[in-house]
Design an enzyme around this catalytic site. Structure first.
Site, PDB file in Angstrom:
ATOM      1  N   GLY A  10       8.450   0.079  -9.847  1.00  0.00           N
ATOM      2  CA  GLY A  10       6.741   0.079 -10.532  1.00  0.00           C
ATOM      3  C   GLY A  10       6.287   1.221 -11.429  1.00  0.00           C
ATOM      4  O   GLY A  10       6.987   1.736 -12.141  1.00  0.00           O
ATOM      5  N   ARG A  81      -3.604   0.957  -5.817  1.00  0.00           N
ATOM      6  CA  ARG A  81      -5.480   0.451  -5.388  1.00  0.00           C
ATOM      7  C   ARG A  81      -6.208  -0.462  -6.770  1.00  0.00           C
ATOM      8  O   ARG A  81      -5.427  -0.123  -7.612  1.00  0.00           O
ATOM      9  CB  ARG A  81      -6.973   1.540  -5.714  1.00  0.00           C
ATOM     10  CG  ARG A  81      -6.701   2.263  -4.257  1.00  0.00           C
ATOM     11  CD  ARG A  81      -7.907   3.188  -4.162  1.00  0.00           C
ATOM     12  NE  ARG A  81      -7.468   4.279  -5.421  1.00  0.00           N
ATOM     13  CZ  ARG A  81      -8.452   5.445  -5.736  1.00  0.00           C
ATOM     14  NH1 ARG A  81      -9.718   5.566  -4.760  1.00  0.00           N
ATOM     15  NH2 ARG A  81      -7.974   5.624  -6.288  1.00  0.00           N
ATOM     16  N   ARG A  87      -7.903   4.090  -1.293  1.00  0.00           N
ATOM     17  CA  ARG A  87      -6.305   4.015  -0.881  1.00  0.00           C
ATOM     18  C   ARG A  87      -6.533   4.273   0.577  1.00  0.00           C
ATOM     19  O   ARG A  87      -4.790   4.074   0.773  1.00  0.00           O
ATOM     20  CB  ARG A  87      -6.055   6.175  -0.579  1.00  0.00           C
ATOM     21  CG  ARG A  87      -6.197   6.844  -2.407  1.00  0.00           C
ATOM     22  CD  ARG A  87      -5.776   7.505  -3.016  1.00  0.00           C
ATOM     23  NE  ARG A  87      -6.175   8.648  -4.024  1.00  0.00           N
ATOM     24  CZ  ARG A  87      -7.145   8.819  -4.431  1.00  0.00           C
ATOM     25  NH1 ARG A  87      -8.615   8.893  -3.752  1.00  0.00           N
ATOM     26  NH2 ARG A  87      -6.851   9.259  -5.428  1.00  0.00           N
ATOM     27  N   THR A 118       3.778   7.218  -2.155  1.00  0.00           N
ATOM     28  CA  THR A 118       2.652   5.715  -1.619  1.00  0.00           C
ATOM     29  C   THR A 118       1.962   6.196  -0.635  1.00  0.00           C
ATOM     30  O   THR A 118       1.521   7.573  -0.067  1.00  0.00           O
ATOM     31  CB  THR A 118       3.798   4.953  -1.286  1.00  0.00           C
ATOM     32  OG1 THR A 118       4.978   5.114  -1.856  1.00  0.00           O
ATOM     33  CG2 THR A 118       2.794   3.671  -0.748  1.00  0.00           C
ATOM     34  N   ASN A 119       0.534   5.569  -1.614  1.00  0.00           N
ATOM     35  CA  ASN A 119      -0.498   5.568  -0.585  1.00  0.00           C
ATOM     36  C   ASN A 119      -0.535   4.846   0.970  1.00  0.00           C
ATOM     37  O   ASN A 119      -0.220   4.035   0.908  1.00  0.00           O
ATOM     38  CB  ASN A 119      -1.869   5.214  -2.117  1.00  0.00           C
ATOM     39  CG  ASN A 119      -2.245   6.950  -2.140  1.00  0.00           C
ATOM     40  OD1 ASN A 119      -1.916   7.663  -2.360  1.00  0.00           O
ATOM     41  ND2 ASN A 119      -2.291   6.284  -3.875  1.00  0.00           N
ATOM     42  N   HIS A 174      -5.247  13.260   0.016  1.00  0.00           N
ATOM     43  CA  HIS A 174      -5.333  12.705  -1.452  1.00  0.00           C
ATOM     44  C   HIS A 174      -6.896  12.124  -1.103  1.00  0.00           C
ATOM     45  O   HIS A 174      -6.034  10.207  -0.641  1.00  0.00           O
ATOM     46  CB  HIS A 174      -4.161  12.494  -1.705  1.00  0.00           C
ATOM     47  CG  HIS A 174      -4.163  12.001  -3.113  1.00  0.00           C
ATOM     48  ND1 HIS A 174      -4.480  12.515  -4.044  1.00  0.00           N
ATOM     49  CD2 HIS A 174      -3.483  10.537  -3.383  1.00  0.00           C
ATOM     50  CE1 HIS A 174      -4.229  11.732  -5.239  1.00  0.00           C
ATOM     51  NE2 HIS A 174      -3.355  10.704  -4.516  1.00  0.00           N
TER      52      HIS A 174
HETATM   53  N1  LIG Z   1       0.828  10.184  -4.391  1.00  0.00           N
HETATM   54  C1  LIG Z   1      -0.531  10.535  -5.362  1.00  0.00           C
HETATM   55  O1  LIG Z   1      -0.427  10.914  -5.907  1.00  0.00           O
HETATM   56  C2  LIG Z   1      -0.388   8.496  -5.845  1.00  0.00           C
HETATM   57  C3  LIG Z   1      -0.687   8.624  -7.675  1.00  0.00           C
HETATM   58  C4  LIG Z   1      -0.476   6.937  -8.222  1.00  0.00           C
HETATM   59  C5  LIG Z   1      -0.336   6.733  -7.105  1.00  0.00           C
HETATM   60  N2  LIG Z   1       0.307   6.732  -6.329  1.00  0.00           N
HETATM   61  C6  LIG Z   1       0.773   5.243  -5.269  1.00  0.00           C
HETATM   62  O2  LIG Z   1       2.176   5.155  -5.479  1.00  0.00           O
HETATM   63  C7  LIG Z   1       2.071   3.426  -5.415  1.00  0.00           C
HETATM   64  C8  LIG Z   1       2.693   2.337  -6.633  1.00  0.00           C
HETATM   65  O3  LIG Z   1       2.164   3.049  -7.552  1.00  0.00           O
HETATM   66  P1  LIG Z   1       2.037   2.020  -8.580  1.00  0.00           P
HETATM   67  O4  LIG Z   1       1.129   2.284  -9.811  1.00  0.00           O
HETATM   68  O5  LIG Z   1       3.978   2.327  -9.139  1.00  0.00           O
HETATM   69  O6  LIG Z   1       2.748   0.493  -7.964  1.00  0.00           O
HETATM   70  P2  LIG Z   1       3.219  -0.705  -8.788  1.00  0.00           P
HETATM   71  O7  LIG Z   1       2.648  -1.895  -8.756  1.00  0.00           O
HETATM   72  O8  LIG Z   1       3.675  -0.678  -9.932  1.00  0.00           O
HETATM   73  O9  LIG Z   1       4.567  -0.697  -8.202  1.00  0.00           O
HETATM   74  C9  LIG Z   1       5.043  -0.508  -6.630  1.00  0.00           C
HETATM   75  C10 LIG Z   1       6.635  -0.664  -6.875  1.00  0.00           C
HETATM   76  O10 LIG Z   1       7.253  -1.420  -5.466  1.00  0.00           O
HETATM   77  C11 LIG Z   1       7.791  -2.338  -5.511  1.00  0.00           C
HETATM   78  N3  LIG Z   1       8.050  -2.424  -3.570  1.00  0.00           N
HETATM   79  C12 LIG Z   1       7.245  -2.920  -2.829  1.00  0.00           C
HETATM   80  N4  LIG Z   1       8.235  -3.586  -1.408  1.00  0.00           N
HETATM   81  C13 LIG Z   1       9.257  -2.632  -2.722  1.00  0.00           C
HETATM   82  C14 LIG Z   1      10.572  -2.465  -1.164  1.00  0.00           C
HETATM   83  N5  LIG Z   1      10.344  -2.829   0.324  1.00  0.00           N
HETATM   84  N6  LIG Z   1      10.936  -1.550  -1.772  1.00  0.00           N
HETATM   85  C15 LIG Z   1      11.338  -1.026  -2.976  1.00  0.00           C
HETATM   86  N7  LIG Z   1      10.219  -1.597  -3.923  1.00  0.00           N
HETATM   87  C16 LIG Z   1       9.456  -1.562  -2.779  1.00  0.00           C
HETATM   88  C17 LIG Z   1       7.512  -3.558  -6.121  1.00  0.00           C
HETATM   89  O11 LIG Z   1       8.169  -4.120  -6.267  1.00  0.00           O
HETATM   90  C18 LIG Z   1       6.994  -2.193  -6.783  1.00  0.00           C
HETATM   91  O12 LIG Z   1       7.494  -2.220  -8.384  1.00  0.00           O
HETATM   92  C19 LIG Z   1       1.308   2.651  -4.227  1.00  0.00           C
HETATM   93  O13 LIG Z   1       0.938   3.111  -2.813  1.00  0.00           O
HETATM   94  C20 LIG Z   1       0.087   3.762  -5.221  1.00  0.00           C
HETATM   95  O14 LIG Z   1      -1.370   3.973  -4.125  1.00  0.00           O
HETATM   96  C21 LIG Z   1      -0.312   7.375  -5.054  1.00  0.00           C
END
Ligand SMILES: NC(=O)c1ccc[n+]([C@@H]2O[C@H](COP(=O)([O-])OP(=O)(O)OC[C@H]3O[C@@H](n4cnc5c(N)ncnc54)[C@H](O)[C@@H]3O)[C@@H](O)[C@H]2O)c1
Length: 312
Positions: A10, A81, A87, A118-119, A174
């Site tokens: 993603g 989100r 989160r 992941t959050n 976070h």
């Molecule tokens: N820690 C941080 O500072 C921080 C910052 C930004 C985002 N995040 C988190 O990161 C995560 C991803 O955000 P994003 O914007 O890339 O979301 P996104 O929806 O663009 O991408 C997530 C991807 O995960 C894939 N996916 C779902 N289940 C799966 C599995 N079992 N195996 C493999 N892939 C799978 C989906 O198909 C999708 O392509 C979210 O939980 C978000 O909250 C964390």
């Protein structure tokens, strides 16, 4: 050649892949459950190689077996989100995704270092630790690098200085109770207290805490990804180059700062073995109180986790 796998193609995963490849850090594998998505993004990245000057391979796949023998695995799979969401609202869905990913990591990349993104970050990192059964040093959460980079940027913007000259650290969970450490923030060696008044500092601290939310409100359909992806890649870089980099990261604590059995953002040394050391900083009483509040929010998240999670 080292190997890095990124779970989730993603927004965050794809951005991390791009930075890892661009720095020629390792061959990269990107895994996603959506058929064609990781293949398409890997191919698209590979086409930037001649112009951007990298030569590492980037492979997209739907098969977890392809992460075999990875040195580092970056976990970004899961829902993000939308406006109005905390989160912690992501927990139910993302716990199960984290479980399956962690089990695959334990099976195919048992010697890897896991960087959880992941959050809700500090709780998902706990799931990754429990399900991989790795030593705590090899499961680390990415949040502090991102939150600190936001704080540094806001300070630079306020003072109209080069962002790279600003040093600052954000600790804690976070979430909105994260703890930007104002007493350790500086520009070119000058404490920020010499450069701006207390009211301005407090405004930048609040903006840092809500920085992710500000972007969610603009985007409406997802959350930030350029800075998160770059921050995850920065941690991969510190591991693969064996930097022993002094950075904030979410670590599983065993009494440090007075907390036990939770992941919390603390200053660590990150290098080839993962977390090499958790640094004990002398915090002011105000900062320690803010960290206690932030740790309590993570502990609440862990309580919710215990009510919905059955170990695999
Ligand atoms: N820690 C941080 O500072 C921080 C910052 C930004 C985002 N995040 C988190 O990161 C995560 C991803 O955000 P994003 O914007 O890339 O979301 P996104 O929806 O663009 O991408 C997530 C991807 O995960 C894939 N996916 C779902 N289940 C799966 C599995 N079992 N195996 C493999 N892939 C799978 C989906 O198909 C999708 O392509 C979210 O939980 C978000 O909250 C964390």
């Amino acid at each position: 050649m080292k190997k890095v796998s990124v779970i989730g193609a993603g927004n965050v995963g794809a951005t991390a892949v791009y930075h890892i490849a661009r720095l020629n850090l390792a061959e990269v594998v990107v895994v996603d459950v959506v058929e064609g998505l990781p293949q398409a993004k890997a191919m698209d990245f590979a086409h930037t190689a001649p112009g951007r000057g990298f030569g590492v391979s980037v492979k997209g796949t739907n098969d977890y077996a392809d992460i075999e023998a990875s040195d580092v695995v970056v976990m970004t799979a899961g829902i993000a989100r939308k406006p109005g969401m905390d989160r912690m609202d992501l927990l139910k869905t993302n716990v199960n995704i984290a479980k399956s990913a962690a089990q695959a990591i334990a099976k195919y990349a048992p010697d890897s270092i896991v960087i959880a993104v992941t959050n809700p970050l500090d709780v998902i990192a706990m799931v990754m630790l429990r399900e991989t059964k790795f030593p705590w040093q090899r499961v680390v959460g990415m949040a502090g690098v991102l939150d600190s980079t936001r704080f540094r940027y806001f300070i630079a913007e306020q003072l109209d200085v080069w962002p790279g000259d600003v040093e600052a650290m954000v600790l804690g969970g976070h979430g909105d109770s994260m703890v930007p450490l104002t007493s350790f923030a500086s520009v070119g060696g000058f404490p920020i207290q010499e450069l701006m008044d207390a009211e301005t500092i407090e405004r930048l601290v609040e903006r840092t805490r809500k920085g992710g939310g500000e972007i969610v409100n603009y985007l409406k359909s997802g959350s930030a990804y350029y800075a998160p992806g770059a921050s995850a890649a920065r941690m991969v870089e510190a591991v693969l180059r064996g930097e022993s980099a002094l950075i904030p990261a979410s670590a599983h604590l065993d009494g440090q700062y007075g907390y036990k059995n939770i992941f919390l953002g603390v200053p660590v040394r990150l290098g080839s073995g993962g977390i090499e050391e958790v640094l004990d900083l002398e915090l002011s009483s105000e900062e320690k109180a803010a960290l206690d509040k932030s740790a309590a929010a993570v502990e609440e998240g862990v309580k919710t986790l215990e009510s919905i999670y059955t170990p695999g």
